[in-house]
Design a protein around this motif. Sequence first.
Motif, PDB file in Angstrom:
ATOM      1  N   ARG B 128       1.238  -1.183   0.399  1.00  0.00           N
ATOM      2  CA  ARG B 128      -0.332  -0.064  -0.315  1.00  0.00           C
ATOM      3  C   ARG B 128       1.093   1.044   0.074  1.00  0.00           C
ATOM      4  O   ARG B 128       0.522   2.201  -0.662  1.00  0.00           O
ATOM      5  N   ARG B 129       2.375   1.374   1.063  1.00  0.00           N
ATOM      6  CA  ARG B 129       3.027   2.028   1.061  1.00  0.00           C
ATOM      7  C   ARG B 129       3.659   2.488  -0.311  1.00  0.00           C
ATOM      8  O   ARG B 129       3.490   3.462  -1.054  1.00  0.00           O
ATOM      9  N   HIS B 130       4.034   1.962  -1.261  1.00  0.00           N
ATOM     10  CA  HIS B 130       4.092   1.614  -2.289  1.00  0.00           C
ATOM     11  C   HIS B 130       3.598   2.264  -3.493  1.00  0.00           C
ATOM     12  O   HIS B 130       4.383   3.933  -3.817  1.00  0.00           O
ATOM     13  N   VAL B 131       2.288   1.969  -3.241  1.00  0.00           N
ATOM     14  CA  VAL B 131       1.911   2.212  -4.267  1.00  0.00           C
ATOM     15  C   VAL B 131       1.431   3.684  -4.043  1.00  0.00           C
ATOM     16  O   VAL B 131       0.962   4.692  -5.143  1.00  0.00           O
ATOM     17  N   ASN B 132       1.480   3.993  -2.982  1.00  0.00           N
ATOM     18  CA  ASN B 132       0.412   5.688  -2.878  1.00  0.00           C
ATOM     19  C   ASN B 132       2.147   6.089  -3.238  1.00  0.00           C
ATOM     20  O   ASN B 132       1.893   7.392  -3.137  1.00  0.00           O
ATOM     21  N   LYS B 133       3.213   5.675  -2.639  1.00  0.00           N
ATOM     22  CA  LYS B 133       4.635   7.047  -3.174  1.00  0.00           C
ATOM     23  C   LYS B 133       4.003   6.941  -4.927  1.00  0.00           C
ATOM     24  O   LYS B 133       4.777   7.692  -4.713  1.00  0.00           O
ATOM     25  N   MET B 134       4.366   5.866  -5.154  1.00  0.00           N
ATOM     26  CA  MET B 134       3.970   5.688  -6.885  1.00  0.00           C
ATOM     27  C   MET B 134       3.018   6.846  -7.668  1.00  0.00           C
ATOM     28  O   MET B 134       3.238   7.462  -8.320  1.00  0.00           O
ATOM     29  N   CYS B 135       2.166   6.546  -6.854  1.00  0.00           N
ATOM     30  CA  CYS B 135       0.611   7.423  -7.189  1.00  0.00           C
ATOM     31  C   CYS B 135       1.091   8.889  -7.081  1.00  0.00           C
ATOM     32  O   CYS B 135       0.635   9.842  -7.630  1.00  0.00           O
ATOM     33  N   LEU B 136       1.957   9.107  -5.609  1.00  0.00           N
ATOM     34  CA  LEU B 136       2.108  10.439  -6.020  1.00  0.00           C
ATOM     35  C   LEU B 136       3.399  11.068  -6.832  1.00  0.00           C
ATOM     36  O   LEU B 136       3.208  12.064  -7.058  1.00  0.00           O
ATOM     37  N   ALA B 137       4.308  10.480  -6.973  1.00  0.00           N
ATOM     38  CA  ALA B 137       5.031  10.621  -7.544  1.00  0.00           C
ATOM     39  C   ALA B 137       4.630  10.994  -9.123  1.00  0.00           C
ATOM     40  O   ALA B 137       5.285  11.844 -10.450  1.00  0.00           O
ATOM     41  N   ALA B 138       3.777   9.995  -9.789  1.00  0.00           N
ATOM     42  CA  ALA B 138       3.487  10.509 -10.839  1.00  0.00           C
ATOM     43  C   ALA B 138       2.332  10.643 -11.448  1.00  0.00           C
ATOM     44  O   ALA B 138       1.318  11.794 -12.339  1.00  0.00           O
ATOM     45  N   ASP B 139       1.097  12.141  -9.805  1.00  0.00           N
ATOM     46  CA  ASP B 139       0.871  12.546  -9.380  1.00  0.00           C
ATOM     47  C   ASP B 139      -0.770  11.772 -10.470  1.00  0.00           C
ATOM     48  O   ASP B 139      -1.314  12.495 -11.416  1.00  0.00           O
ATOM     49  N   VAL B 140      -0.689  10.700 -10.250  1.00  0.00           N
ATOM     50  CA  VAL B 140      -2.333  10.234 -10.201  1.00  0.00           C
ATOM     51  C   VAL B 140      -3.381  10.027  -9.232  1.00  0.00           C
ATOM     52  O   VAL B 140      -2.185   9.203  -8.468  1.00  0.00           O
ATOM     53  N   PRO B 141      -4.693   9.956  -9.170  1.00  0.00           N
ATOM     54  CA  PRO B 141      -5.124   9.702  -7.834  1.00  0.00           C
ATOM     55  C   PRO B 141      -5.784   8.127  -7.793  1.00  0.00           C
ATOM     56  O   PRO B 141      -5.594   7.711  -8.855  1.00  0.00           O
ATOM     57  N   LEU B 142      -5.161   8.104  -6.628  1.00  0.00           N
ATOM     58  CA  LEU B 142      -5.409   7.013  -6.200  1.00  0.00           C
ATOM     59  C   LEU B 142      -6.851   6.717  -5.002  1.00  0.00           C
ATOM     60  O   LEU B 142      -6.865   7.541  -4.603  1.00  0.00           O
ATOM     61  N   ILE B 143      -7.521   5.295  -5.339  1.00  0.00           N
ATOM     62  CA  ILE B 143      -8.843   4.885  -4.428  1.00  0.00           C
ATOM     63  C   ILE B 143      -7.682   4.026  -3.427  1.00  0.00           C
ATOM     64  O   ILE B 143      -7.659   3.118  -4.094  1.00  0.00           O
ATOM     65  N   GLU B 144      -7.896   4.349  -2.073  1.00  0.00           N
ATOM     66  CA  GLU B 144      -7.423   3.683  -1.711  1.00  0.00           C
ATOM     67  C   GLU B 144      -8.728   2.666  -0.170  1.00  0.00           C
ATOM     68  O   GLU B 144      -9.249   3.241  -0.527  1.00  0.00           O
ATOM     69  N   SER B 145      -8.520   1.101  -0.154  1.00  0.00           N
ATOM     70  CA  SER B 145      -9.275   0.848  -0.175  1.00  0.00           C
ATOM     71  C   SER B 145      -9.075  -0.164   1.250  1.00  0.00           C
ATOM     72  O   SER B 145      -7.957  -1.203   0.901  1.00  0.00           O
ATOM     73  N   GLY B 146      -9.857  -0.795   2.407  1.00  0.00           N
ATOM     74  CA  GLY B 146      -9.120  -2.282   2.908  1.00  0.00           C
ATOM     75  C   GLY B 146     -10.268  -2.863   4.133  1.00  0.00           C
ATOM     76  O   GLY B 146     -11.684  -1.721   4.184  1.00  0.00           O
ATOM     77  N   THR B 147     -10.653  -3.787   4.089  1.00  0.00           N
ATOM     78  CA  THR B 147     -11.529  -4.548   4.899  1.00  0.00           C
ATOM     79  C   THR B 147     -10.023  -5.487   5.974  1.00  0.00           C
ATOM     80  O   THR B 147      -9.814  -5.499   5.836  1.00  0.00           O
ATOM     81  N   THR B 148     -11.483  -5.387   7.031  1.00  0.00           N
ATOM     82  CA  THR B 148     -11.068  -6.635   8.331  1.00  0.00           C
ATOM     83  C   THR B 148     -12.554  -7.214   9.107  1.00  0.00           C
ATOM     84  O   THR B 148     -13.190  -6.274   9.663  1.00  0.00           O
ATOM     85  N   GLY B 149     -12.925  -8.347   8.853  1.00  0.00           N
ATOM     86  CA  GLY B 149     -13.433  -8.751   8.930  1.00  0.00           C
ATOM     87  C   GLY B 149     -15.385  -8.247   8.804  1.00  0.00           C
ATOM     88  O   GLY B 149     -15.252  -7.844   7.588  1.00  0.00           O
ATOM     89  N   PHE B 150     -16.275  -7.426   9.620  1.00  0.00           N
ATOM     90  CA  PHE B 150     -17.468  -6.754   9.157  1.00  0.00           C
ATOM     91  C   PHE B 150     -16.630  -5.402   8.933  1.00  0.00           C
ATOM     92  O   PHE B 150     -18.424  -4.268   7.987  1.00  0.00           O
ATOM     93  N   ASN B 151     -15.513  -4.884   8.741  1.00  0.00           N
ATOM     94  CA  ASN B 151     -15.019  -3.244   8.811  1.00  0.00           C
ATOM     95  C   ASN B 151     -14.546  -2.901   7.449  1.00  0.00           C
ATOM     96  O   ASN B 151     -14.042  -4.211   7.093  1.00  0.00           O
ATOM     97  N   GLY B 152     -14.184  -1.903   6.823  1.00  0.00           N
ATOM     98  CA  GLY B 152     -14.369  -1.482   6.253  1.00  0.00           C
ATOM     99  C   GLY B 152     -13.959   0.059   5.506  1.00  0.00           C
ATOM    100  O   GLY B 152     -15.386   0.283   6.680  1.00  0.00           O
ATOM    101  N   GLN B 153     -13.070   0.552   4.402  1.00  0.00           N
ATOM    102  CA  GLN B 153     -13.498   1.560   4.183  1.00  0.00           C
ATOM    103  C   GLN B 153     -12.488   1.891   2.882  1.00  0.00           C
ATOM    104  O   GLN B 153     -11.700   0.691   2.616  1.00  0.00           O
ATOM    105  N   VAL B 154     -12.542   3.550   2.583  1.00  0.00           N
ATOM    106  CA  VAL B 154     -12.050   3.571   1.165  1.00  0.00           C
ATOM    107  C   VAL B 154     -11.887   4.890   1.205  1.00  0.00           C
ATOM    108  O   VAL B 154     -13.078   5.612   2.147  1.00  0.00           O
ATOM    109  N   GLN B 155     -10.779   5.650   0.592  1.00  0.00           N
ATOM    110  CA  GLN B 155     -10.071   7.037   0.764  1.00  0.00           C
ATOM    111  C   GLN B 155      -9.203   7.054  -0.639  1.00  0.00           C
ATOM    112  O   GLN B 155      -9.151   6.697  -1.354  1.00  0.00           O
ATOM    113  N   VAL B 156      -9.995   8.502  -0.773  1.00  0.00           N
ATOM    114  CA  VAL B 156      -9.612   9.249  -1.841  1.00  0.00           C
ATOM    115  C   VAL B 156      -8.078  10.347  -1.187  1.00  0.00           C
ATOM    116  O   VAL B 156      -7.791  10.429  -0.449  1.00  0.00           O
ATOM    117  N   ILE B 157      -6.520   9.279  -2.978  1.00  0.00           N
ATOM    118  CA  ILE B 157      -5.625  10.605  -2.322  1.00  0.00           C
ATOM    119  C   ILE B 157      -5.764  10.906  -3.923  1.00  0.00           C
ATOM    120  O   ILE B 157      -5.006  10.132  -4.825  1.00  0.00           O
TER     121      ILE B 157
END
Lengths: 374, 506
Positions: B128-157
């Motif tokens: 996740r950190r790696h792709v985050n860094k690459m997207c910042l360097a390339a200036d491409v928007p990133l949609i980051e998401s994750g889940t554990t059990g019943f929980n989950g979240q989404v954010q735009v970077i």
Amino acid sequence: MPPSAESDPAMQTEISEDEIALYDRQIRLWGMQAQEKIRRANILLITLRALGSEISKNLVLAGISSLTILDPNPVSTADLGAGFFLSQATNAAEGLEGLEGKSRAEAAAPIVQKLNPRVKVRADSGPVREKDAAYFASFDVVIATDLGAADIAWINDATRAAGKKFYAAGCHGTHGFIFSDLVSHSYVIQRDSANVVTKPGPESATRAVVDVRTKKEGPRVVETVTKRETYSPFGKACLSAPLPAEFARSKRRLRAVSPVLSCLRALWSAPDLADPSSRAGMESFTRTVMGKHAELGLPPETLTPEVIRQFLQGVGAEIAPVAAILGGQLAQDVINVLGQTQQPIQNTVVFDGGVMEASVYALHSDLEGAGAEA
Amino acid sequence: MAVARDQYNQQTLGESLNDKLKKSRVLMVGAGGIGCELLKNLVLSGFLNVHIVDLDTIDLSNLNRQFLFRNEHIKKSKALVAKEVAQTFNPEAEVTAYHDNIKDERFGVSWFRQFDLVFNALDNLDARRHVNKMCLAADVPLIESGTTGFNGQVQVIKKGVTACYDCSPKETPKSFPVCTIRSTPSQSIHCIVWGKSYLLSEIFGVSEESSFDNTTNSENEGEIEELQREAAALRNIRNSIGTPEFPRLLFEKVFHTDVERLRSMAEMWKSRTPPESLKYDEVLSRASDALASKDSLLRDGQKVWSLEESLVVFQDSLDRLSRRILKMKEAKAETDPDPVITFDKDDEDTLDFVAASANIRSTVFGIDRKSRFDIKQMAGNIIPAIATTNAIVAGLCILQAFKVMKGEYDQAKEVFLTPFAPARLLATDRSRAPNPKCPVCSTYQTSAFVDLSRATLNDLVEDFVRLELGYGDKEFTVNSEAGLLYDVDETENLPKKLSDLANLQG
């Protein structure tokens, strides 16, 4: 282990180690007992479009006993946009012509079956209105998707008569809803005891604590709380019920109520919606929505022309992300209700994908025998 | 006009967004739990040009939620199978699959630049950190998401607009103080970590002391020295692997001798219950029933074994592992390093050994024993995962993507699932602003094209940083993943070619 009231000797095929390995990641979440209950559930799904596809996928993956898909309609080109099982079926049949004479249920069932060979997947192409009481009584849960209010109410009456749990849901563009009538549903919550001991009695207008037990587990005190939720049928809930009393007392809460609720209620009350893209259709629908909005006691400023336009634009349309979210939430609630270890939805979810909100309203016009007013 | 397949997308999204999606090119990193759902949503929503990268292969325990995969796909590449199946959802979709690590150098910043939007559908911090860094360097928007059990979240970077993945600190895996693991366990997890990271590695692997917190202070200094002597003695027992005496020797050492030594330290047990050491023959003499039912014992992962049953599994798994390592030693060439067996939650021999050892140790310290099923979760850090949470999160990713494709970053929110909350199923929060102190996105980023085989570090320092970027005489440092390359006092690397120094990226 002592035999429990839950165990049905006829169904006592033990859950195998292979099954445990397959369902490993979910058993770790909801436990073995819940999985065993899920494994015994027979579910009817009415209408297989995008939303129905999502629900059937999620339930079949979870490992229910059987899924019956009832849908007499033929597959149309528009169905292939977000209905991925129908799209796959069309592919396999080399085009829509290959599915000539087949209902959506018949087209999709073999594809759904491939997701999990342990689940019995059946297709039923009969019209739902010809089904009798015994038919509905043969399922544990009945789910109706993408139907008009009259059909939803008719099916719900039948499931009530059979004492079975019922869900309805629909997608309209970026909007949608979930409704549940679990009649009366008991579930057990285990949690660490707080300083104040939970006491039996009503918790809300619909929920009551019926039993509390505490147990010491090492340094922790764990309480096992049995709760019961009481429900209303669709007609007495979605079509006519006011918002819960605590809303009327708060301007802030009324302002926060999604205006999509008014739009949905207008749609349910006006089944013969004139072409909404026409000026006359738009005007007549707007009048109905404004009436429903006022009836719910909501402030007029929350119902903007843009909200109504957006809603009308999506009526009857299904898009993948909305189907995925609603189908995921509905299937999750069904699974939790079968497992009986979590608080279920009570009783109407209004979804607005534009602002990514899924609000829950307990809509009941006259509740009998629940916890009464808390 | 005939009804089009994408009629509903057109109707709901409008023609201009619908067309934009069709012409876009997007990347999805990870084809697992979220990825399967997301790929389906992407091709159905009209993202027709989708690239997917995943290094992983399909496992039986994926099939309860990764619905693109079936039994016959087990051991095959997730990326390749996902592509094949998802394309049947929309014949117009063109999915390009890479069965590869996203950190591979072929996926550089310029490669990221070709995308309009990137989706993270990953399960680990590092990628996740790696792709985050690459997207910042390339200036491409990133949609980051994750889940554990019943929980989950989404954010735009989005670089410069919203917080990036590293703007808030992330939880790092927990490590335990060495004395808790080796001397004073009080919970099951302590005994499991002992079995996995100490006992198993001392006998069959290389010491894995790094997973403990080895900090010494005046109080535990003496004890740590003692523990190191104890470990050395244990390593000596390794020489008798394969002999009939081995299980007894090992058992007596770790469950008797070492425990007796601990017991003798009265100070340690002032406020704790002292451990009770065990004698091998005594436990074994009570284990005849357990021995007789060994096969069913090994099959049933749900049962919580008794002490005697744990001993039977201890013996049996020790025997299996011993035979394995002897075979490995026989097969190795003279010059090869000594073979090792490391813990893998899906390797039954190691799991049985860790589960049995942990349960015996739990008995010694008066801690509840656990089933192998539960021990597997704790030892393997297994995170519960279900189809529905992934489906909901993947749906939210697409709704966020619509906002991003329209450039409406002010409307892209952070969304969280709020399971079992009575009033709402989702909670939204306005996207956070970038953290000005973020070590990743607050820094100035630039890229330069150089021929790594010709350019030297001196060229980079003098010509690029001092001249081009205008640093002049200011002091600065140059680092790579390997560490410091240059600062005012560290000049010996200057004449070296960049290709010899490191994998310079980003």
